[in-house]
Design a protein around this motif. Structure first.
Motif, PDB file in Angstrom:
ATOM      1  N   ARG A 265     -12.650  13.617 -14.701  1.00 55.53           N
ATOM      2  CA  ARG A 265     -11.861  14.520 -15.523  1.00 55.53           C
ATOM      3  C   ARG A 265     -12.056  14.056 -16.960  1.00 55.53           C
ATOM      4  N   GLU A 267     -11.892  15.208 -21.360  1.00 59.13           N
ATOM      5  CA  GLU A 267     -10.965  15.896 -22.249  1.00 59.13           C
ATOM      6  C   GLU A 267     -11.006  17.413 -22.066  1.00 59.13           C
ATOM      7  N   PHE A 268     -12.192  17.936 -21.740  1.00 58.00           N
ATOM      8  CA  PHE A 268     -12.292  19.391 -21.681  1.00 58.00           C
ATOM      9  C   PHE A 268     -12.831  19.958 -20.372  1.00 58.00           C
TER      10      PHE A 268
ATOM     11  N   ARG B 165     -12.598  25.251 -27.417  1.00 58.29           N
ATOM     12  CA  ARG B 165     -12.282  24.600 -26.149  1.00 58.29           C
ATOM     13  C   ARG B 165     -10.819  24.161 -26.181  1.00 58.29           C
ATOM     14  N   ARG B 167      -7.671  22.384 -23.441  1.00 57.55           N
ATOM     15  CA  ARG B 167      -7.264  21.950 -22.111  1.00 57.55           C
ATOM     16  C   ARG B 167      -5.956  21.179 -22.218  1.00 57.55           C
ATOM     17  N   HIS B 168      -5.104  21.352 -21.195  1.00 59.72           N
ATOM     18  CA  HIS B 168      -3.948  20.449 -21.121  1.00 59.72           C
ATOM     19  C   HIS B 168      -3.912  19.770 -19.766  1.00 59.72           C
ATOM     20  N   ASP B 169      -3.329  18.566 -19.735  1.00 57.07           N
ATOM     21  CA  ASP B 169      -3.196  17.814 -18.497  1.00 57.07           C
ATOM     22  C   ASP B 169      -1.942  18.297 -17.771  1.00 57.07           C
ATOM     23  N   PRO B 170      -1.803  17.951 -16.490  1.00 58.70           N
ATOM     24  CA  PRO B 170      -0.562  18.329 -15.799  1.00 58.70           C
ATOM     25  C   PRO B 170       0.635  17.700 -16.519  1.00 58.70           C
ATOM     26  N   ARG B 179      -5.368  19.286 -25.886  1.00 55.30           N
ATOM     27  CA  ARG B 179      -6.342  19.076 -26.956  1.00 55.30           C
ATOM     28  C   ARG B 179      -7.160  20.339 -27.156  1.00 55.30           C
ATOM     29  N   LEU B 180      -7.580  20.546 -28.376  1.00 57.93           N
ATOM     30  CA  LEU B 180      -8.438  21.692 -28.660  1.00 57.93           C
ATOM     31  C   LEU B 180      -9.563  21.264 -29.592  1.00 57.93           C
ATOM     32  N   LEU B 181     -10.655  21.977 -29.507  1.00 60.77           N
ATOM     33  CA  LEU B 181     -11.817  21.700 -30.362  1.00 60.77           C
ATOM     34  C   LEU B 181     -12.480  23.019 -30.711  1.00 60.77           C
ATOM     35  N   TYR B 230     -10.821  18.921 -34.251  1.00 58.00           N
ATOM     36  CA  TYR B 230     -10.298  18.468 -32.971  1.00 58.00           C
ATOM     37  C   TYR B 230      -8.853  18.083 -33.171  1.00 58.00           C
TER      38      TYR B 230
END
Lengths: 424, 264
Positions: A265, A267-268, B165, B167-170, B179-181, B230
Motif C-alpha cells: 500500500r 501513498e496513492f 491523485r 487517497r485517504h487511509d481507513p 494526501r493529494l498530488l 503535494y
C-alpha cells in the motif's frame, strides 16, 4: 572523464602496490603511543585502520568486525542482471590484518563506555581505547514500514541493500519470477545509502527482465518527488533501453506491506507483486546511537568534519554512511576518503599536532544501466564553517555526457583500485 | 467576503505585492523572523488587528538539511482539534517571492499539514496561523545545499500535466490520513541581467478541495510551492457516499478537476 581523475586512479593503484612493502607490516616492538579501536571493517573502517598504521606506526590499531569477508555494495546490483557474480565482489580479510599490522577481532560490539573508554564485545571480551572510530554504516528503520517488522517478514522481502546473501536472495526471486510477472521496488526518502543506487538497480533489473522475462513489468515506487541523482542520464537510459518495461512512480512512498501476499500500500495506490523489493528507510548504524553520537530523534551522527569527532561524546569519531555529510553522498568512495582524513587527524593527535583544518575529499559514483554501459558523477568537497559541514568545492562537480561502454570498463577499474586501496 | 473571493484576493496580492517586497531581501535575512518586511506585509495584508502569539501552539518542522532546495518537505502542526486555525500563511523570508502559499481550512480539515516548498537559499520559514482570536506564529531555519529557484530549461510540459491523485487511509477514531498530488512543473519566473522578467512563471495559483460542495481546503499558491504540489493532512470522518472534489487553476489559464468517492 577528466585526466585528473585518471591520474588520481593511477596514483591510487600505485599507493596500493606500495603497501606490499614489508615495512608497513612491521609489528609494534615498543609500547604503543596510542590505542585506537575501529568498529567495522567496511569502506570507512578498513581505510582508517590501514592508513593509520601507515601514518602512525607506533599506534596500536584494533578492528572489530564480525564478517569473515568484505562484500562490496557498489556494483552488487550487477549480480541481479548477471553482469557480475557475488564472488567477484567478495574480498576475504585473510592476511589483510597481518600484512598491515592490524589486530582484527572477529566479534560485534555490545556496548561502549565513553567515560572509561572501553568497548564491550558480544563475545565477552573487552577493549580499551584512547580513540574509538565508529564506521557502522546504516541500519534499517523497519518500524517505518508496517508489515516489515520481524525477521520472518524481512526474509520474505529482501532489501539487498547490504550486499551478500540478500543480493543472492533477490537474484533468486528474479529468476523464479514468471514471465509476465510484476517486480515492485520501493525507494525511501533521501537521505539514504547510495543516492543513485536504486535507479541503477531499476536499470539492471530491467536488463535482466528484458532478456529473460520480456513480458514482465517493473514498477518503481519512489518516496522522493523525482529521481534524485543523475536524473537526465537515467531517464534517457530508461527511455532508450527499456521503453515499455519500467514504470516510474515518484511521490509515492510505501505505507504498508503484506509479505505473505506480496502486496504494497503506497501513498496513492495498492499493488500486488510477484517479486517485492523494499529498500527500507535508513539511519546510522545502531552502535553510533548507543555510543551517544546522535541527538534525540536524530537519524545520523553529528561530527566535526575536520577530524570526524562526534560532537556529543568525547573520544569517539564517526565516519561514512552513519554521518550526515550532505552535500557529499553516502557512498563507499566518500567513506574511503573520510577514513583517510580521519587517519591523518588521528596520526596528528597522537603526535601532539593539531589536525589539518582544510582537508579535501573527492567522490565518484559510477552507475551501470546495463551490463556494459555506465556513467558517473564526480565531485570534490571541502570543509565548511570550521568543520560544521562539507561544501562542494567551486566548479568541481560534473556528470558524464552520456552512458558508454568505456565508462563501464572504468567503473570496474575504479572498484578494483579502491578495494585494493582499503583492503590491500 | 466569501472564502473563494478572499482567496482570489490573496492570489492577486501574491503576484503584485510580493514582488515589491524583494527589495528588502538582503536586509531581511538579518532581522528577527517576525520583523522581516515580507512577514510584516503578510500579517498586515491577511491578518490585520489580530494579537500575535508566539507560544508553541503551532509549529513548522523540516529536515536538518535538504540537498535540493526545489523540494523541501515541511510539516505544519496546527494546534489542537478544538482550536484549529481557519487560515494559514507560509512565508519563505529570503525567497524572491516570499509568500509561499495561503490556505483556508474548512471544519473537516485537520493537521498536521505536510507540503513541499522551494527555497532559494537556507533561510527562516515562518508559519502564520489565524484562529478567530489570535494569530499564532512559528518559525524554523531550513538549510539547503542547492538553490531551488532555478528557472530550468525544459519547456515541454509533462504529458500528464494536471493529473490529480488523491487517497485517504481507513479512518481511525474518526480521522483519516489523506494526501493529494497534482502534476505541474510549477516553474518560477526567469529574469534577465537587468532584473526584467524574461519568461513569466508557470505555476498553479489555486487548489480547491470540497466535500459534497462544502469547502475543505482552499490554497492560493505562489511560485515557491514545489513542482507537483503535494498536500498531506487529516480528514475528519470520511463517510461512504461522500464525494471529494479537487480543482486547480494555473497562471496560463489552464485548470482541471477530479472527483473521488470517500469512505472506501
Amino acid at each position: 572523464m577528466s585526466l585528473d581523475r585518471r591520474d588520481a586512479l593511477k596514483a591510487g593503484a600505485a599507493l596500493a602496490l606500495s603497501s606490499l612493502l614489508p615495512a608497513c607490516a612491521t609489528p609494534l616492538r615498543t609500547p604503543p603511543t596510542g590505542r585506537v579501536v575501529v568498529v567495522g571493517a567496511g569502506w570507512g573502517g578498513a581505510t582508517t585502520a590501514r592508513y593509520l598504521r601507515r601514518w602512525a606506526p607506533s599506534v596500536e590499531v584494533t578492528v572489530v568486525e564480525p564478517a569473515r569477508a568484505f562484500v562490496s555494495c557498489p556494483q552488487s546490483n550487477l549480480v541481479l542482471s548477471g553482469g557480475r557474480n557475488l564472488a567477484s565482489l567478495t574480498l576475504d580479510y585473510g592476511r589483510w590484518a597481518a600484512d598491515n599490522g592490524i589486530r582484527l577481532v572477529r566479534d560485534t560490539v555490545r556496548d561502549i563506555d565513553p567515560e572509561r573508554r572501553r568497548v564491550q564485545l558480544a563475545g565477552g571480551g573487552q577493549l580499551e581505547y584512547d580513540r574509538l572510530v565508529l564506521s557502522p554504516g546504516v541500519d534499517f528503520d523497519y518500524a517505518a514500514v508496517p508489515g516489515l517488522e520481524g525477521e520472518a517478514a524481512q526474509a520474505r522481502v529482501p532489501h539487498a541493500w547490504k550486499a551478500g546473501p540478500q543480493t543472492a536472495a533477490l537474484r533468486a526471486r528474479l529468476e523464479a519470477m514468471p514471465d509476465g510477472g510484476v517486480f515492485v521496488m520501493t525507494i525511501p526518502a533521501a537521505p539514504y545509502r547510495c543516492p543513485p543506487g536504486p535507479y541503477e538497480r531499476a536499470s539492471l533489473v530491467a536488463t535482466y527482465l528484458a532478456r529473460h522475462k520480456p513480458r514482465a513489468k517493473l514498477i518503481v515506487l519512489d518516496a522522493n518527488p523525482d529521481i534524485i541523482s543523475k536524473k537526465g542520464l537515467f531517464r534517457a537510459a530508461w527511455r532508450e533501453l527499456y521503453p515499455t518495461l519500467i514504470e516510474y512512480r515518484p511521490s509515492n512512498a510505501v505505507l504498508q506491506v503484506d509479505t505473505d501476499r506480496l502486496t504494497v500500500r503506497s501513498e496513492f495506490e495498492d499493488l500486488r507483486a510477484d517479486v517485492l523489493n523494499v529498500i527500507p528507510p535508513q539511519r546510522a548504524g545502531d552502535i553510533a546511537r548507543r555510543a551517544g553520537a546522535l541527538g534525540e530523534g536524530e537519524r545520523w551522527a553529528r561530527v566535526n568534519f575536520i577530524d570526524y569527532r562526534a560532537e556529543r561524546v568525547d573520544g569517539i569519531h564517526v565516519i561514512g554512511d552513519a554521518t550526515l555529510s550532505t552535500p557529499a553522498p553516502k557512498s563507499g568512495h566518500v567513506a574511503n576518503q573520510q577514513g583517510k582524513v580521519l587517519a591523518a587527524a588521528l596520526a596528528d593527535h597522537f603526535a601532539g599536532r593539531d589536525p589539518y583544518r582544510d582537508p579535501v575529499l573527492s567522490n565518484t559514483c559510477y552507475s551501470f544501466v546495463s551490463n556494459d554501459e555506465a556513467f558517473n558523477v564526480a565531485a570534490v568537497y571541502r570543509v565548511a564553517e570550521g568543520g560544521k559541514g562539507l561544501r562542494l568545492a567551486d566548479g568541481s562537480s560534473g556528470v558524464s555526457q552520456a552512458r558508454s561502454s568505456e565508462e563501464a570498463a572504468l567503473a570496474r577499474a575504479w572498484a578494483t583500485n579502491i578495494w585494493s586501496d582499503m583492503l590491500g | 467576503m466569501r472564502r473563494r473571493e478572499a482567496l482570489l484576493h490573496i492570489g492577486s496580492w501574491m503576484v503584485t505585492g510580493a514582488a515589491a517586497l524583494s527589495a528588502g531581501r538582503a536586509r531581511a535575512a538579518r532581522a528577527a523572523p517576525l520583523d522581516q518586511p515580507s512577514v510584516r506585509a503578510t500579517i498586515d495584508n491577511l491578518f490585520p488587528d489580530l494579537p500575535i502569539d508566539t507560544s508553541d501552539a503551532v509549529a513548522i518542522e523540516g529536515p536538518e538539511i535538504t540537498d535540493d532546495g526545489a523540494h523541501v518537505p515541511v510539516r505544519l502542526r496546527l494546534g489542537t482539534q478544538r482550536d484549529t486555525p481557519h487560515r494559514i500563511a507560509l512565508v519563505a523570508s529570503a525567497n524572491p517571492h516570499p509568500l509561499v502559499a495561503t490556505l483556508d481550512l474548512g471544519e473537516r480539515f485537520s493537521g498536521p499539514l505536510a507540503l513541499r516548498i522551494k527555497l532559494a537559499r537556507s533561510q527562516s520559514v515562518i508559519l502564520l496561523a489565524a484562529t478567530g482570536q489570535r494569530l499564532y506564529a512559528a518559525t524554523t531555519f531550513l538549510k539547503i545545499v542547492a538553490s531551488g529557484c532555478n528557472p530550468g530549461q525544459d519547456e515541454t510540459p509533462p504529458t500528464d500535466l494536471g493529473t490529480i491523485r488523491f487517497r485517504h487511509d481507513p479512518p481511525r477514531e474518526g480521522m483519516a490520513d489523506a494526501r493529494l498530488l497534482i502534476r505541474h512543473p510549477m516553474r518560477v519566473e526567469q529574469r534577465d541581467a537587468s532584473d526584467i522578467v524574461s519568461r513569466p512563471a508557470n505555476h498553479i495559483t489555486m487548489i480547491n478541495v470540497d466535500i459534497d460542495g462544502n469547502p475543505l481546503l482552499g490554497m492560493a499558491c505562489g511560485q515557491s510551492v514545489a513542482a507537483d504540489p503535494y498536500l498531506a493532512f487529516r480528514l475528519r470522518t470520511p463517510q461512504a457516499g461522500e464525494t471529494l472534489e479537487i480543482g486547480w487553476r494555473d497562471t496560463q489559464g489552464r485548470g482541471g478537476d477530479a472527483r473521488f468517492p470517500l469512505g472506501i
